[in-house]
Structure formats: structure tokens, C-alpha cells
Design a protein around this motif. Structure first.
Motif, PDB file in Angstrom:
ATOM      1  N   LYS A   1       4.334  -5.446  -6.384  1.00  0.00           N
ATOM      2  CA  LYS A   1       5.712  -4.639  -6.122  1.00  0.00           C
ATOM      3  C   LYS A   1       6.852  -5.287  -6.680  1.00  0.00           C
ATOM      4  O   LYS A   1       7.620  -4.787  -7.124  1.00  0.00           O
ATOM      5  N   THR A  37       0.719  -1.287   0.102  1.00  0.00           N
ATOM      6  CA  THR A  37      -0.136  -0.024   0.164  1.00  0.00           C
ATOM      7  C   THR A  37       0.848   1.265   0.182  1.00  0.00           C
ATOM      8  O   THR A  37       0.546   2.464  -0.587  1.00  0.00           O
ATOM      9  N   ARG A  38       1.917   1.282   0.604  1.00  0.00           N
ATOM     10  CA  ARG A  38       2.734   2.308   0.676  1.00  0.00           C
ATOM     11  C   ARG A  38       3.385   2.911  -0.686  1.00  0.00           C
ATOM     12  O   ARG A  38       3.741   4.057  -0.903  1.00  0.00           O
ATOM     13  N   LEU A  39       3.213   1.947  -1.831  1.00  0.00           N
ATOM     14  CA  LEU A  39       3.741   2.135  -3.049  1.00  0.00           C
ATOM     15  C   LEU A  39       2.514   2.504  -4.000  1.00  0.00           C
ATOM     16  O   LEU A  39       2.659   2.502  -5.424  1.00  0.00           O
ATOM     17  N   ARG A  88      12.570   1.417  12.205  1.00  0.00           N
ATOM     18  CA  ARG A  88      11.758   1.418  10.817  1.00  0.00           C
ATOM     19  C   ARG A  88      11.478  -0.011  10.470  1.00  0.00           C
ATOM     20  O   ARG A  88      10.660  -0.329   9.609  1.00  0.00           O
ATOM     21  N   THR A 133       9.117   1.672  -0.151  1.00  0.00           N
ATOM     22  CA  THR A 133       8.703   3.196  -0.183  1.00  0.00           C
ATOM     23  C   THR A 133       9.126   3.834  -1.566  1.00  0.00           C
ATOM     24  O   THR A 133      10.250   3.088  -2.342  1.00  0.00           O
TER      25      THR A 133
END
Length: 227
Positions: free
Chosen positions: A23, A12-14, A138, A206
Motif C-alpha cells: 500500500k 486487504t481493503r485495497l 471507523r 480504502t
């Protein structure tokens, strides 16, 4: 030794890029992202490889990679219907692993190091690969106060017992089967070893790390690619 590439999840971050593709199929300079972890396995002499993908883009992986014959390898495919955690890969891949040891690499992990010797020297237990980073919070399960500046990368080697251990793992608070539980089991047996990654490593999850991976691939990684 067999290999697994885990390329499930929704990334979802991409988005919006991953709205239309997985991805692991995004381009990293002149190759799809999945070519880089695949290169890691093939350079270590691993020819039997299971590729675990989400249901939405399974056909795209098959169209790209086929049977593995073009890489002088043999590929098997399995679907991870829902992203249930990294340890779930060993439950999905139980029949594929059989009686062998196994290396798993995440489809978005790109290494400048040649880790072939570390993989080939494996004999028993579990081996993880760590990297010194400025922001360890992270990564992984994101502890608030990390005990060191090391993080565990997305490359793991296990003996055959990992299948049965994975079956005993209970979902964590976030509802996933955590790979940390596998490591803790091997650690309790005194059979967990750590190899250090000294050159660049990128977890391309990311947009910033994706750009970093593009530049690294162009400038440094081409000479180490065999596919």
C-alpha cells in the motif's frame, strides 16, 4: 529525535492493487504514498528514520528509498513478519530507538497541516494528534458508541520509555498489541498531550480515501513537499 514509518500489514481493503505491491508504494498523484509521511518527518528535522515493512515487498522499498542519502537522511529497515499491531513497532525498533525519543507515522497517513512545530516542541511523555471527523467509529479500535467526534490520527510522539512500555502490552481480543494501551499508560501518568489537526487528514486505506488523497495531493499538497 528519531522517526519510524510503519508500512506493514496486508492492506486487504485495497486488493487487487495490493496483491502485487505494498500500500505504501501506491501512487498518490505524482509520488509514492510513503513520500508523504516521509515528508512529514523530514520537515520536522528528523533524519534518522526506521522503515518497518512486510517481508513480501521489502526489496521494493529498498529499491525506491535506498540508504536515505538522496533525502539527506539515513534509513534503516526492519521486517514485520506478521501484522501484530502498532505497538509492535517499538519492540521491533528497540535497538534503533536506543536512548532517543521517537515519532511514528503510518505510511498511509497524509496531512495537509505542517506539524513540525508540534514535533519539535515535544519534551516528555507522549503526544497524539487528533482530528474532528463525522464518523469516529471507523477509526482505531472502532468503539460502538464513541464518546466524541474526535479520532486519533496515525502520527504519534513518545519519549524513550515507550520501548519498555510496549514490551509489557498484552495482545487484545483481536490478537494485536494495541497502541491505545501505550496511550493509556502515559495517560495514567498524566503525561499524554493532544495536538489538533485542523486541515485535511487522510487515512488512505480504502479506494474512496485513496481517491481523496490523490485530489488533495494534486490541488493542495505540492507546495508543502520538500521531497
Amino acid at each position: 529525535m528519531k522517526g519510524i514509518i510503519l508500512s506493514g500489514g496486508r492492506a486487504t481493503r485495497l486488493r487487487p492493487c495490493t496483491t502485487v505491491t505494498s500500500k505504501g508504494l501506491l501512487p498518490i498523484y505524482n509520488r509514492p504514498m510513503i513520500y508523504y509521511p516521509l515528508n512529514t518527518l523530514l520537515k520536522a528535522g528528523i533524519k534518522e528514520i526506521l522503515i518497518i515493512v512486510g517481508p513480501e515487498h521489502a526489496g521494493d522499498y529498498l529499491n525506491l528509498l535506498g540508504s536515505g542519502a538522496q533525502f539527506n537522511a539515513h534509513f534503516t529497515y526492519e521486517i514485520q513478519d506478521e501484522p501484530r499491531g502498532l505497538a509492535d513497532a517499538f519492540i521491533i525498533g528497540a535497538s534503533f530507538i536506543g536512548n532517543d525519543d521517537v515519532v511514528m507515522v503510518l505510511s498511509d497517513n497524509i496531512f495537509a497541516d505542517d506539524v513540525s512545530a508540534e514535533i519539535k516542541s515535544f519534551t516528555k511523555g507522549a503526544k497524539i494528534f487528533a482530528k474532528t471527523v463525522p464518523d469516529p467509529e471507523r477509526f482505531g479500535e472502532k468503539p460502538i458508541n464513541p464518546k466524541s467526534n474526535l479520532c486519533i490520527t496515525g502520527l504519534y510522539v513518545y519519549d524513550n520509555r515507550v520501548v519498555e512500555v510496549a514490551k509489557t502490552v498484552k495482545p487484545s481480543a483481536r490478537g494485536e498489541l494495541e497502541i491505545t494501551d501505550l496511550h493509556n499508560w502515559y495517560l495514567s501518568k498524566g503525561e499524554l498531550s493532544v495536538a489538533m489537526i485542523t486541515n485535511e487528514w487522510i487515512d488512505a486505506g480504502t479506494f474512496d480515501s485513496l481517491l481523496e488523497a490523490q485530489n488533495l495531493a494534486k490541488i493542495k499538497l505540492q507546495k508543502g513537499m520538500i521531497i
